[in-house]
Design an enzyme around this catalytic site. Structure first.
Site, PDB file in Angstrom:
ATOM      1  N   ASP A 146       1.245 -15.941   6.951  1.00 15.58           N
ATOM      2  CA  ASP A 146       0.638 -17.628   6.243  1.00 15.58           C
ATOM      3  C   ASP A 146       1.457 -17.237   4.954  1.00 15.58           C
ATOM      4  OD1 ASP A 146       0.502 -17.701   8.855  1.00 15.58           O
ATOM      5  OD2 ASP A 146      -1.919 -17.409   8.534  1.00 15.58           O
TER       6      ASP A 146
ATOM      7  N   GLU B  71      12.619  -9.716   2.731  1.00 16.68           N
ATOM      8  CA  GLU B  71      11.600  -8.207   2.697  1.00 16.68           C
ATOM      9  C   GLU B  71      12.280  -7.529   2.591  1.00 16.68           C
ATOM     10  OE1 GLU B  71      11.512  -8.814   7.095  1.00 16.68           O
ATOM     11  OE2 GLU B  71       9.971  -6.894   7.197  1.00 16.68           O
TER      12      GLU B  71
ATOM     13  N   ASN C 107       8.118  -5.375  -0.677  1.00 14.15           N
ATOM     14  CA  ASN C 107       8.157  -4.259   0.259  1.00 14.15           C
ATOM     15  C   ASN C 107       6.481  -4.267   0.394  1.00 14.15           C
ATOM     16  OD1 ASN C 107       7.266  -1.820   1.959  1.00 14.15           O
ATOM     17  ND2 ASN C 107       9.159  -1.121   0.213  1.00 14.15           N
TER      18      ASN C 107
ATOM     19  N   HIS D 187       3.962  -4.707   8.949  1.00 12.06           N
ATOM     20  CA  HIS D 187       3.523  -4.571  10.750  1.00 12.06           C
ATOM     21  C   HIS D 187       2.171  -4.931  10.858  1.00 12.06           C
ATOM     22  CE1 HIS D 187       7.129  -1.765  10.015  1.00 12.06           C
ATOM     23  NE2 HIS D 187       6.485  -1.149   9.475  1.00 12.06           N
TER      24      HIS D 187
ATOM     25  N   ARG E   1      12.614   4.604  13.128  1.00 10.93           N
ATOM     26  CA  ARG E   1      11.543   4.965  12.995  1.00 10.93           C
ATOM     27  C   ARG E   1      10.625   4.949  14.781  1.00 10.93           C
ATOM     28  NH1 ARG E   1       8.939   4.744   6.916  1.00 10.93           N
ATOM     29  NH2 ARG E   1       7.941   6.412   7.884  1.00 10.93           N
TER      30      ARG E   1
ATOM     31  N   TYR F 268      10.559   8.285   1.505  1.00 11.46           N
ATOM     32  CA  TYR F 268      10.868   7.693   1.115  1.00 11.46           C
ATOM     33  C   TYR F 268      11.954   7.754  -0.465  1.00 11.46           C
ATOM     34  CZ  TYR F 268       7.336   5.744   4.030  1.00 11.46           C
ATOM     35  OH  TYR F 268       6.338   5.386   5.270  1.00 11.46           O
TER      36      TYR F 268
ATOM     37  N   PRO G 294       1.266  -1.051   0.197  1.00 14.66           N
ATOM     38  CA  PRO G 294       0.185  -0.304  -0.004  1.00 14.66           C
ATOM     39  C   PRO G 294       0.299   1.005  -0.203  1.00 14.66           C
ATOM     40  CG  PRO G 294       0.468  -0.921   2.708  1.00 14.66           C
ATOM     41  CD  PRO G 294       0.612  -1.916   1.313  1.00 14.66           C
ATOM     42  N   ASN G 295       0.536   2.201  -1.190  1.00 15.13           N
ATOM     43  CA  ASN G 295       0.846   3.132  -0.968  1.00 15.13           C
ATOM     44  C   ASN G 295       1.771   3.608  -1.939  1.00 15.13           C
ATOM     45  OD1 ASN G 295      -1.244   5.107   0.484  1.00 15.13           O
ATOM     46  ND2 ASN G 295      -0.210   3.590   2.134  1.00 15.13           N
TER      47      ASN G 295
ATOM     48  N   ALA H 202       3.063  -1.164   4.849  1.00 15.45           N
ATOM     49  CA  ALA H 202       2.150  -0.870   6.248  1.00 15.45           C
ATOM     50  C   ALA H 202       1.476  -2.144   6.617  1.00 15.45           C
ATOM     51  CB  ALA H 202       1.086   0.300   6.466  1.00 15.45           C
TER      52      ALA H 202
ATOM     53  N   HIS I 137      12.972  -2.520   2.036  1.00 15.82           N
ATOM     54  CA  HIS I 137      12.510  -1.109   2.965  1.00 15.82           C
ATOM     55  C   HIS I 137      13.311  -0.168   2.607  1.00 15.82           C
ATOM     56  CE1 HIS I 137       8.927  -3.760   4.951  1.00 15.82           C
ATOM     57  NE2 HIS I 137      10.382  -4.328   5.314  1.00 15.82           N
ATOM     58  N   LEU I 138      12.759   0.720   1.942  1.00 20.60           N
ATOM     59  CA  LEU I 138      13.490   1.836   1.453  1.00 20.60           C
ATOM     60  C   LEU I 138      14.384   2.817   2.663  1.00 20.60           C
ATOM     61  CD1 LEU I 138      10.001   2.993  -0.537  1.00 20.60           C
ATOM     62  CD2 LEU I 138      12.713   2.938  -1.666  1.00 20.60           C
ATOM     63  N   SER I 139      12.849   2.310   3.417  1.00 19.43           N
ATOM     64  CA  SER I 139      13.785   3.476   4.791  1.00 19.43           C
ATOM     65  C   SER I 139      13.954   2.244   5.913  1.00 19.43           C
ATOM     66  CB  SER I 139      12.794   4.038   5.940  1.00 19.43           C
ATOM     67  OG  SER I 139      11.213   2.808   6.333  1.00 19.43           O
TER      68      SER I 139
ATOM     69  N   ARG J 119       5.424  12.218  -2.912  1.00 23.19           N
ATOM     70  CA  ARG J 119       5.095  12.671  -1.760  1.00 23.19           C
ATOM     71  C   ARG J 119       6.481  12.118  -0.218  1.00 23.19           C
ATOM     72  NH1 ARG J 119       1.235  13.198  -3.775  1.00 23.19           N
ATOM     73  NH2 ARG J 119      -1.494  13.315  -3.061  1.00 23.19           N
TER      74      ARG J 119
ATOM     75  N   ARG K  69       6.561  -0.053  13.902  1.00 28.91           N
ATOM     76  CA  ARG K  69       7.518  -0.330  13.084  1.00 28.91           C
ATOM     77  C   ARG K  69       8.341  -1.471  13.113  1.00 28.91           C
ATOM     78  NH1 ARG K  69       5.117   3.410   8.650  1.00 28.91           N
ATOM     79  NH2 ARG K  69       5.138   4.813   9.056  1.00 28.91           N
TER      80      ARG K  69
HETATM   81  O1  CA2 Z   1      10.629   1.797   4.502  1.00 28.85           O
HETATM   82  C1  CA2 Z   1       9.976   1.688   3.540  1.00 28.85           C
HETATM   83  O2  CA2 Z   1       9.681   0.703   2.741  1.00 28.85           O
HETATM   84  C2  CA2 Z   1       7.715   0.593   4.341  1.00 28.85           C
HETATM   85  O3  CA2 Z   1       7.450  -0.339   4.106  1.00 28.85           O
HETATM   86  C3  CA2 Z   1       7.222   2.017   3.341  1.00 28.85           C
HETATM   87  C4  CA2 Z   1       6.055   1.607   4.137  1.00 28.85           C
HETATM   88  C5  CA2 Z   1       6.167   1.895   5.693  1.00 28.85           C
HETATM   89  O4  CA2 Z   1       4.955   1.874   6.488  1.00 28.85           O
HETATM   90  C6  CA2 Z   1       6.735   0.747   6.247  1.00 28.85           C
HETATM   91  O5  CA2 Z   1       6.773   0.820   7.785  1.00 28.85           O
HETATM   92  C7  CA2 Z   1       8.313   0.898   5.499  1.00 28.85           C
HETATM   93  C8  CA2 Z   1       5.286   3.415   4.110  1.00 28.85           C
HETATM   94  C9  CA2 Z   1       5.119   3.104   1.939  1.00 28.85           C
HETATM   95  C10 CA2 Z   1       4.513   5.050   2.109  1.00 28.85           C
HETATM   96  O6  CA2 Z   1       5.040   4.752   0.397  1.00 28.85           O
HETATM   97  C11 CA2 Z   1       5.208   6.168   0.552  1.00 28.85           C
HETATM   98  C12 CA2 Z   1       5.413   6.964  -0.526  1.00 28.85           C
HETATM   99  C13 CA2 Z   1       5.450   8.197  -0.741  1.00 28.85           C
HETATM  100  C14 CA2 Z   1       4.383   8.870  -0.363  1.00 28.85           C
HETATM  101  C15 CA2 Z   1       4.007   8.088   1.179  1.00 28.85           C
HETATM  102  C16 CA2 Z   1       4.182   6.791   1.224  1.00 28.85           C
END
Ligand code: CA2
Length: 144
Positions: free
Chosen positions: A89, A100, A76, A82, A109, A24, A11-12, A79, A102-104, A19, A113
């Site tokens: 499963d 797995e 990836n 978590h 954080r 990110y 998601p997102n 959210a 993740h960007l961050s 954004r 998370r």
């Molecule tokens: O760091 C990551 O890759 C995360 O998986 C990104 C998730 C976050 O919930 C995880 O804790 C760590 C959030 C992705 C949201 O992506 C966005 C991208 C651009 C603008 C806003 C959100």
């Protein structure tokens, strides 16, 4: 062994590059997928990239990767990392190794998370390197 690597984004992540660039980065998901396709070619692999904002769709793609005997899944889960027992499963139910991504670095954080359901069944985790996390994960998949 199969040359097919699934790249699944949750998601997102379709908003990447548009954004919150301080967290990110400014690289779009399309650009990341392009870099992965290019590097995959060099490694003798091919990638199939998907993004969904829906948990069950991600579960379906994990099953699909298993059905196609993919070499690995780069996941990836956003959210859902978590929260999602369904994804945990699914990963446990298939034989395809999941890396797995993740960007961050979620551990630097908010406390919510710091728990990853994905990490409980993943082969390994790469986080904190921005878009490069995906490329590092692809290298790891090549070495499996
Ligand atoms: O760091 C990551 O890759 C995360 O998986 C990104 C998730 C976050 O919930 C995880 O804790 C760590 C959030 C992705 C949201 O992506 C966005 C991208 C651009 C603008 C806003 C959100």
């Amino acid at each position: 062994m199969s040359d097919l690597v699934y790249v699944l984004n949750g998601p997102n992540l379709n908003l990447l590059g548009t954004r919150e660039p301080t967290i990110y980065g400014s690289t779009t998901l399309g650009a990341i997928n392009g870099m992965l396709a290019s590097r995959a070619g060099e490694l003798g692999l091919r990638v199939q990239c998907h993004q969904s904002n829906h948990e069950g769709v991600l579960v379906d793609w994990i099953h699909e990767a298993h059905g196609k005997a993919a070499r690995a899944i780069l996941l990836n889960a956003g959210a859902y990392t978590h929260t999602s027992v369904a994804l945990l499963d699914a990963i446990k139910a298939v034989t395809v190794p999941v890396i797995e991504v993740h960007l961050s670095n979620p551990h630097t954080r908010e406390p919510f998370r710091h728990t990853s359901y994905i990490g409980q069944a993943a082969r390994g985790t790469i986080s904190g390197f921005g878009a490069r996390s995906y490329l590092l994960a692809l290298e790891a998949a090549a070495g499996l």
